[in-house]
Design a protein around this motif. Structure first.
Motif, PDB file in Angstrom:
ATOM      1  N   VAL A  84      23.054 -45.115  82.479  1.00  0.00           N
ATOM      2  CA  VAL A  84      23.094 -45.315  83.975  1.00  0.00           C
ATOM      3  C   VAL A  84      23.964 -46.513  84.321  1.00  0.00           C
ATOM      4  O   VAL A  84      24.489 -46.673  85.389  1.00  0.00           O
ATOM      5  N   THR A  85      23.954 -47.558  83.411  1.00  0.00           N
ATOM      6  CA  THR A  85      24.999 -48.695  83.374  1.00  0.00           C
ATOM      7  C   THR A  85      26.359 -48.432  83.726  1.00  0.00           C
ATOM      8  O   THR A  85      27.229 -48.945  84.140  1.00  0.00           O
ATOM      9  N   ARG A  86      26.793 -47.324  82.773  1.00  0.00           N
ATOM     10  CA  ARG A  86      28.080 -47.077  82.762  1.00  0.00           C
ATOM     11  C   ARG A  86      28.524 -46.517  84.010  1.00  0.00           C
ATOM     12  O   ARG A  86      29.552 -46.828  84.557  1.00  0.00           O
ATOM     13  N   LYS A  87      27.709 -45.669  84.542  1.00  0.00           N
ATOM     14  CA  LYS A  87      28.122 -45.231  85.841  1.00  0.00           C
ATOM     15  C   LYS A  87      27.860 -46.253  86.926  1.00  0.00           C
ATOM     16  O   LYS A  87      28.580 -45.937  87.788  1.00  0.00           O
ATOM     17  N   ALA A  88      27.187 -47.020  86.701  1.00  0.00           N
ATOM     18  CA  ALA A  88      27.047 -47.997  88.008  1.00  0.00           C
ATOM     19  C   ALA A  88      28.181 -48.794  88.359  1.00  0.00           C
ATOM     20  O   ALA A  88      28.948 -49.298  87.449  1.00  0.00           O
ATOM     21  N   SER A  89      28.405 -49.040  89.773  1.00  0.00           N
ATOM     22  CA  SER A  89      29.466 -49.869  90.112  1.00  0.00           C
ATOM     23  C   SER A  89      29.197 -51.178  89.768  1.00  0.00           C
ATOM     24  O   SER A  89      28.138 -51.593  89.598  1.00  0.00           O
ATOM     25  N   ARG A  90      30.431 -52.074  89.903  1.00  0.00           N
ATOM     26  CA  ARG A  90      30.239 -53.647  89.661  1.00  0.00           C
ATOM     27  C   ARG A  90      29.323 -53.764  90.731  1.00  0.00           C
ATOM     28  O   ARG A  90      28.607 -54.953  90.512  1.00  0.00           O
ATOM     29  N   LYS A  91      29.343 -53.540  92.053  1.00  0.00           N
ATOM     30  CA  LYS A  91      28.724 -54.102  93.104  1.00  0.00           C
ATOM     31  C   LYS A  91      26.991 -53.839  92.993  1.00  0.00           C
ATOM     32  O   LYS A  91      26.217 -54.776  93.009  1.00  0.00           O
ATOM     33  N   GLU A  92      26.912 -52.570  92.349  1.00  0.00           N
ATOM     34  CA  GLU A  92      25.396 -52.267  92.089  1.00  0.00           C
ATOM     35  C   GLU A  92      24.942 -53.259  91.095  1.00  0.00           C
ATOM     36  O   GLU A  92      23.796 -53.759  91.270  1.00  0.00           O
ATOM     37  N   LEU A  93      25.523 -53.317  89.851  1.00  0.00           N
ATOM     38  CA  LEU A  93      25.188 -54.329  89.021  1.00  0.00           C
ATOM     39  C   LEU A  93      24.799 -55.705  89.438  1.00  0.00           C
ATOM     40  O   LEU A  93      23.919 -56.341  88.824  1.00  0.00           O
ATOM     41  N   HIS A 152      17.548 -66.338  76.600  1.00  0.00           N
ATOM     42  CA  HIS A 152      17.405 -64.763  75.980  1.00  0.00           C
ATOM     43  C   HIS A 152      16.990 -64.020  77.203  1.00  0.00           C
ATOM     44  O   HIS A 152      15.795 -63.663  77.398  1.00  0.00           O
ATOM     45  N   THR A 153      18.113 -63.467  77.714  1.00  0.00           N
ATOM     46  CA  THR A 153      17.731 -62.201  78.822  1.00  0.00           C
ATOM     47  C   THR A 153      18.634 -61.231  79.000  1.00  0.00           C
ATOM     48  O   THR A 153      19.843 -61.436  78.369  1.00  0.00           O
ATOM     49  N   HIS A 154      18.304 -60.026  79.405  1.00  0.00           N
ATOM     50  CA  HIS A 154      19.218 -58.915  79.546  1.00  0.00           C
ATOM     51  C   HIS A 154      19.356 -58.621  81.074  1.00  0.00           C
ATOM     52  O   HIS A 154      18.793 -57.465  81.390  1.00  0.00           O
ATOM     53  N   VAL A 155      19.569 -59.481  81.894  1.00  0.00           N
ATOM     54  CA  VAL A 155      19.309 -59.313  83.382  1.00  0.00           C
ATOM     55  C   VAL A 155      20.307 -58.213  84.193  1.00  0.00           C
ATOM     56  O   VAL A 155      19.980 -57.806  85.340  1.00  0.00           O
ATOM     57  N   VAL A 156      21.466 -58.076  83.285  1.00  0.00           N
ATOM     58  CA  VAL A 156      22.420 -57.242  84.082  1.00  0.00           C
ATOM     59  C   VAL A 156      22.426 -55.568  83.322  1.00  0.00           C
ATOM     60  O   VAL A 156      22.375 -55.342  82.496  1.00  0.00           O
ATOM     61  N   TYR A 157      21.845 -54.776  84.314  1.00  0.00           N
ATOM     62  CA  TYR A 157      21.727 -53.411  83.897  1.00  0.00           C
ATOM     63  C   TYR A 157      21.246 -52.418  84.985  1.00  0.00           C
ATOM     64  O   TYR A 157      20.902 -53.025  86.276  1.00  0.00           O
ATOM     65  N   ALA A 158      21.447 -51.198  84.911  1.00  0.00           N
ATOM     66  CA  ALA A 158      21.037 -50.288  86.017  1.00  0.00           C
ATOM     67  C   ALA A 158      19.714 -49.443  85.577  1.00  0.00           C
ATOM     68  O   ALA A 158      19.442 -49.189  84.326  1.00  0.00           O
ATOM     69  N   GLY A 159      18.965 -48.975  86.490  1.00  0.00           N
ATOM     70  CA  GLY A 159      17.940 -48.059  86.192  1.00  0.00           C
ATOM     71  C   GLY A 159      16.946 -48.461  86.008  1.00  0.00           C
ATOM     72  O   GLY A 159      16.664 -49.668  85.875  1.00  0.00           O
ATOM     73  N   SER A 160      15.803 -47.397  85.612  1.00  0.00           N
ATOM     74  CA  SER A 160      14.407 -47.852  85.182  1.00  0.00           C
ATOM     75  C   SER A 160      14.145 -47.131  83.900  1.00  0.00           C
ATOM     76  O   SER A 160      14.578 -45.798  83.750  1.00  0.00           O
ATOM     77  N   ARG A 161      13.250 -47.816  83.105  1.00  0.00           N
ATOM     78  CA  ARG A 161      12.649 -47.017  82.013  1.00  0.00           C
ATOM     79  C   ARG A 161      11.175 -46.577  82.332  1.00  0.00           C
ATOM     80  O   ARG A 161      10.435 -46.581  81.199  1.00  0.00           O
ATOM     81  N   GLU A 187      20.412 -67.627  79.700  1.00  0.00           N
ATOM     82  CA  GLU A 187      21.429 -66.865  79.046  1.00  0.00           C
ATOM     83  C   GLU A 187      21.568 -65.502  79.305  1.00  0.00           C
ATOM     84  O   GLU A 187      20.295 -65.018  79.649  1.00  0.00           O
ATOM     85  N   VAL A 188      22.454 -64.758  79.384  1.00  0.00           N
ATOM     86  CA  VAL A 188      22.644 -63.438  80.068  1.00  0.00           C
ATOM     87  C   VAL A 188      23.263 -62.538  79.036  1.00  0.00           C
ATOM     88  O   VAL A 188      24.557 -62.975  78.651  1.00  0.00           O
ATOM     89  N   LYS A 189      22.887 -61.500  78.410  1.00  0.00           N
ATOM     90  CA  LYS A 189      23.531 -60.793  77.341  1.00  0.00           C
ATOM     91  C   LYS A 189      24.350 -59.466  78.212  1.00  0.00           C
ATOM     92  O   LYS A 189      23.694 -58.811  79.129  1.00  0.00           O
ATOM     93  N   SER A 190      25.430 -58.959  77.653  1.00  0.00           N
ATOM     94  CA  SER A 190      25.913 -57.596  77.885  1.00  0.00           C
ATOM     95  C   SER A 190      25.073 -56.652  77.142  1.00  0.00           C
ATOM     96  O   SER A 190      23.950 -56.854  76.676  1.00  0.00           O
ATOM     97  N   GLY A 191      25.710 -55.605  76.571  1.00  0.00           N
ATOM     98  CA  GLY A 191      24.868 -54.725  75.977  1.00  0.00           C
ATOM     99  C   GLY A 191      24.430 -53.293  76.205  1.00  0.00           C
ATOM    100  O   GLY A 191      23.858 -52.652  75.559  1.00  0.00           O
ATOM    101  N   TYR A 192      24.812 -53.079  77.455  1.00  0.00           N
ATOM    102  CA  TYR A 192      24.339 -51.473  78.001  1.00  0.00           C
ATOM    103  C   TYR A 192      25.718 -50.985  78.432  1.00  0.00           C
ATOM    104  O   TYR A 192      25.416 -50.185  79.259  1.00  0.00           O
ATOM    105  N   GLY A 193      26.811 -51.478  77.889  1.00  0.00           N
ATOM    106  CA  GLY A 193      27.928 -50.881  78.134  1.00  0.00           C
ATOM    107  C   GLY A 193      28.484 -50.018  77.099  1.00  0.00           C
ATOM    108  O   GLY A 193      28.588 -48.692  77.172  1.00  0.00           O
ATOM    109  N   LEU A 194      28.392 -50.795  75.689  1.00  0.00           N
ATOM    110  CA  LEU A 194      28.839 -50.173  74.655  1.00  0.00           C
ATOM    111  C   LEU A 194      30.110 -49.366  74.598  1.00  0.00           C
ATOM    112  O   LEU A 194      30.439 -48.487  73.681  1.00  0.00           O
ATOM    113  N   SER A 195      31.016 -49.593  75.160  1.00  0.00           N
ATOM    114  CA  SER A 195      32.322 -49.205  75.313  1.00  0.00           C
ATOM    115  C   SER A 195      33.095 -50.351  75.737  1.00  0.00           C
ATOM    116  O   SER A 195      32.550 -51.000  76.527  1.00  0.00           O
TER     117      SER A 195
END
Ligand code: NIG
Ligand code: FE
Length: 409
Positions: free
Chosen positions: A112-121, A74-83, A141-149
């Motif tokens: 921020v993930t929507r704006k990020a390029s594929r390369k950045e992600l 259970h991971t969400h390793v693909v995303y951009a930015g910091s919280r 395992e890696v989940k999507s879920g920071y795009g939501l479109s």
């Protein structure tokens, strides 16, 4: 027998046995042929049965532990930015869900993930995976879920697909379009559910981009009823359900996971007794995430109760930018012992064989049984109980993935 890698004289070779028993072989040996485990046993038993040639890599493991590679289910390793700023707010006492309601939380990472390029992600996830590998994770395992479109979710899943084979960690993709209702749909949530059912799930299914479909089933996010519709639709498109269940409030997520035949129900801080019994009957694996409870300063899942009921508890990092930044399974094993009251044996089994079960890979990975994939760790410790004991430190000295040495410190 032709042998490509031969590990000899390990202080302990450890591998899950039946149920919650951990097999511990002293002065242990493991022989690898191609990408598979060929033999395991004591050095005395194994050595006479293998053919050592000049091509065989012989690894002396005196004073070390040899274990299966860790599986992080259970991971969400693909995303951009910091919280980090939200983290600081939480330290001041603002609850996670309150920050989320004000546009922070998952939706701030979505922006921020929507704006990020594929390369950045791709590049940022690759760095995280390299660190996970260094902590001994050989499958995640890696989940999507920071795009939501439609577009941004496909972008995330394609990045996950592209990362497979471009770095050593084996990846298992999960579609998590139902992670949150995106900001533009806040006043018309039915519209987003329609988009999920009619556009996103069929597109992901058609392109075969995900093995699993997950839903954040939680008060204020997706109800049990909404989650059911989403998971059943995903099932029609060949994805196996998973559920973020009963994490912040008791909502009936465990019951839903059993009802839809989920591979796992994850978090489970507040599962009902009935829900856990239903999971047991339906063969749903509970994936517990003690790093998240720790990071959110919230209660821990009832692991002992689950183990007593006969549930095959698994562990994972839940690595994500909002609720747990942990990357290493050894620290999760430490937290499981200290906070979930699991034994070191249980925590190790939960991070290998049971974690493999949570992603339906039990036949291939998660133990050192001959015939399974050669995903093996050499740990610079003389006893497996030092994994939780040396809390916060990294015991991994060498990682073998599919019969290849991919990391050697
Ligand atoms: O698994 N619980 C839901 N989703 C994540 C949190 C993601 C976030 O806050 O960005 C989790 O904990
Ligand atoms: Fe999660």
């Amino acid at each position: 027998m032709k042998t490509d890698i031969l590990i000899l004289h390990a202080a302990q070779v450890v591998t899950p046995g039946h149920g919650w028993t951990l097999q511990v072989i002293r002065d242990g040996a493991v022989a690898v042929t191609g990408d598979k485990i060929a033999l395991i046993g004591t050095t005395r038993d194994v050595y006479p049965r293998v053919a050592v040639t000049r091509k065989t890599r012989v690894i002396e493991a005196k004073g070390k532990v040899v274990s299966p590679g860790f599986v992080d289910p259970h991971t969400h390793v693909v995303y951009a930015g910091s919280r980090a700023s939200e983290f600081a707010q939480r330290l001041e006492g603002v609850p996670y869900m309150e920050i989320a309601k004000k546009g922070g939380g998952i939706n701030s990472t979505v922006r921020v993930t929507r704006k990020a390029s594929r390369k950045e992600l791709f590049d940022s996830a690759k760095e995280r995976l390299a660190r996970m590998l260094a902590w001994g994770t050989t499958t995640a395992e890696v989940k999507s879920g920071y795009g939501l479109s439609l577009e941004a979710e496909l972008k995330m899943l394609e990045v996950i697909r592209d990362l497979a084979g471009k770095q050593p960690v084996e990846l298992v993709p999960t579609f998590l379009g139902a992670h949150e209702v995106p900001k533009e749909y806040k006043e018309r949530r039915a519209g987003y559910i329609g988009l999920l059912l009619r556009k996103m799930i069929p597109a992901v299914g058609r392109k075969v981009l995900a093995e699993f479909c997950d839903v954040f089933c939680e008060r204020g996010v997706f109800s049990v009823e909404e989650s059911r519709r989403i998971l059943l639709k995903a099932r029609d498109w060949g994805m196996i359900p998973k559920v973020h269940a009963d994490e912040i409030t008791p909502l009936g997520g465990a019951e839903l996971a059993a009802e839809v035949g989920a591979a796992s129900a994850d978090h489970l801080v507040y599962p009902s007794r009935k829900g856990m019994a239903a999971m047991k009957k339906a063969g749903v694996v509970p994936v517990l995430l003690p790093g998240t409870s720790f990071f959110l300063n919230s209660p821990f899942a009832p692991a002992r109760e689950m183990i007593t009921m006969g549930l095959p508890v698994a562990l994972a990092t839940d690595h994500n930018p909002g609720t747990c930044t942990l990357e290493g399974m050894p620290t999760v094993i430490g937290l499981a012992c200290l906070k979930l009251k699991m034994t070191p044996e249980e925590a190790l089994i939960a991070s290998t064989r049971n974690a493999a079960k949570a992603i339906l890979r039990e036949e291939v990975i998660g133990s050192l049984d001959p015939g399974k994939q050669a995903d093996i760790l050499l740990l610079d410790i003389p006893d497996y109980r030092e994994i939780p004991y040396r809390f916060g430190t990294n015991p991994v000295g060498m990682v073998i993935k599919k019969g290849k040495v991919v990391l050697f410190c």
